[in-house]
Write a protein that holds these residues in place. Structure first.
Motif, mmCIF file in Angstrom:
data_model
loop_
_atom_site.group_PDB
_atom_site.id
_atom_site.type_symbol
_atom_site.label_atom_id
_atom_site.label_comp_id
_atom_site.label_asym_id
_atom_site.label_seq_id
_atom_site.Cartn_x
_atom_site.Cartn_y
_atom_site.Cartn_z
ATOM 1 N N ASP A 55 0.833 -1.202 0.000
ATOM 2 C CA ASP A 55 0.000 0.000 0.000
ATOM 3 C C ASP A 55 0.871 1.257 0.000
ATOM 4 O O ASP A 55 0.613 2.200 -0.748
ATOM 5 C CB ASP A 55 -0.933 -0.021 1.212
ATOM 6 C CG ASP A 55 -1.995 1.049 1.150
ATOM 7 O OD1 ASP A 55 -2.512 1.326 0.050
ATOM 8 O OD2 ASP A 55 -2.315 1.610 2.210
ATOM 9 N N GLN A 93 1.034 4.129 -2.886
ATOM 10 C CA GLN A 93 0.454 5.428 -2.551
ATOM 11 C C GLN A 93 1.450 6.594 -2.470
ATOM 12 O O GLN A 93 1.032 7.744 -2.538
ATOM 13 C CB GLN A 93 -0.313 5.321 -1.236
ATOM 14 C CG GLN A 93 -1.539 4.439 -1.327
ATOM 15 C CD GLN A 93 -2.571 5.012 -2.272
ATOM 16 O OE1 GLN A 93 -2.880 6.197 -2.235
ATOM 17 N NE2 GLN A 93 -3.106 4.178 -3.147
ATOM 18 N N GLU A 110 -8.148 13.039 7.195
ATOM 19 C CA GLU A 110 -9.125 11.952 7.254
ATOM 20 C C GLU A 110 -9.029 11.053 6.028
ATOM 21 O O GLU A 110 -9.818 10.120 5.883
ATOM 22 C CB GLU A 110 -10.547 12.532 7.359
ATOM 23 C CG GLU A 110 -10.779 13.394 8.583
ATOM 24 C CD GLU A 110 -10.577 12.630 9.880
ATOM 25 O OE1 GLU A 110 -11.022 11.463 9.976
ATOM 26 O OE2 GLU A 110 -9.957 13.195 10.802
ATOM 27 N N ALA A 129 -7.291 8.357 3.205
ATOM 28 C CA ALA A 129 -6.936 6.942 3.360
ATOM 29 C C ALA A 129 -5.480 6.676 3.000
ATOM 30 O O ALA A 129 -5.166 5.700 2.328
ATOM 31 C CB ALA A 129 -7.861 6.097 2.500
ATOM 32 N N TRP A 130 -4.582 7.542 3.420
ATOM 33 C CA TRP A 130 -3.154 7.316 3.160
ATOM 34 C C TRP A 130 -2.637 6.206 4.062
ATOM 35 O O TRP A 130 -3.141 5.997 5.161
ATOM 36 C CB TRP A 130 -2.352 8.587 3.422
ATOM 37 C CG TRP A 130 -2.686 9.720 2.527
ATOM 38 C CD1 TRP A 130 -3.211 10.920 2.904
ATOM 39 C CD2 TRP A 130 -2.534 9.795 1.110
ATOM 40 N NE1 TRP A 130 -3.395 11.716 1.801
ATOM 41 C CE2 TRP A 130 -2.990 11.052 0.689
ATOM 42 C CE3 TRP A 130 -2.055 8.905 0.153
ATOM 43 C CZ2 TRP A 130 -2.974 11.450 -0.646
ATOM 44 C CZ3 TRP A 130 -2.033 9.302 -1.185
ATOM 45 C CH2 TRP A 130 -2.489 10.552 -1.569
ATOM 46 N N ASP A 155 0.893 9.057 6.822
ATOM 47 C CA ASP A 155 0.302 9.875 7.893
ATOM 48 C C ASP A 155 1.348 10.264 8.930
ATOM 49 O O ASP A 155 1.384 11.405 9.390
ATOM 50 C CB ASP A 155 -0.841 9.122 8.580
ATOM 51 C CG ASP A 155 -2.083 9.011 7.716
ATOM 52 O OD1 ASP A 155 -2.276 9.858 6.817
ATOM 53 O OD2 ASP A 155 -2.869 8.073 7.947
#
Length: 75
Positions: free
Chosen positions: A37, A41, A59, A61-62, A67
């Motif tokens: 992921d 990303q 908020e 979806a990283w 994050d």
């Protein structure tokens, strides 16, 4: 981690203005393997988030590592 950092530098230099900060962060703060992921990303993050991170959606979806990088940059 070192292979990931080398690959990101090769692929994202000139495309991701925070590449130096990102690679340094990963080297210093991440000791485990890089998740699929995260691999997928980071390029998208580099394309959509401004250099000053002003448009980052906390908020969104990283991946967790992304994050954590944003949190680190704000400190």
């Amino acid at each position: 981690v070192s292979i990931a950092v080398d690959a990101w530098r090769l692929a994202l230099t000139g495309r991701f203005r925070l590449i130096d900060q990102w690679c340094e962060f990963v080297r210093m703060h991440h000791r485990h393997g890089i998740t699929e992921d995260t691999w997928r990303q980071v390029l998208e993050f580099s394309r959509v988030v401004h250099e000053d991170l002003s448009n980052n959606d906390s908020e969104g979806a990283w991946p967790v590592l992304v994050d954590e990088f944003v949190d680190h940059m704000y400190r």
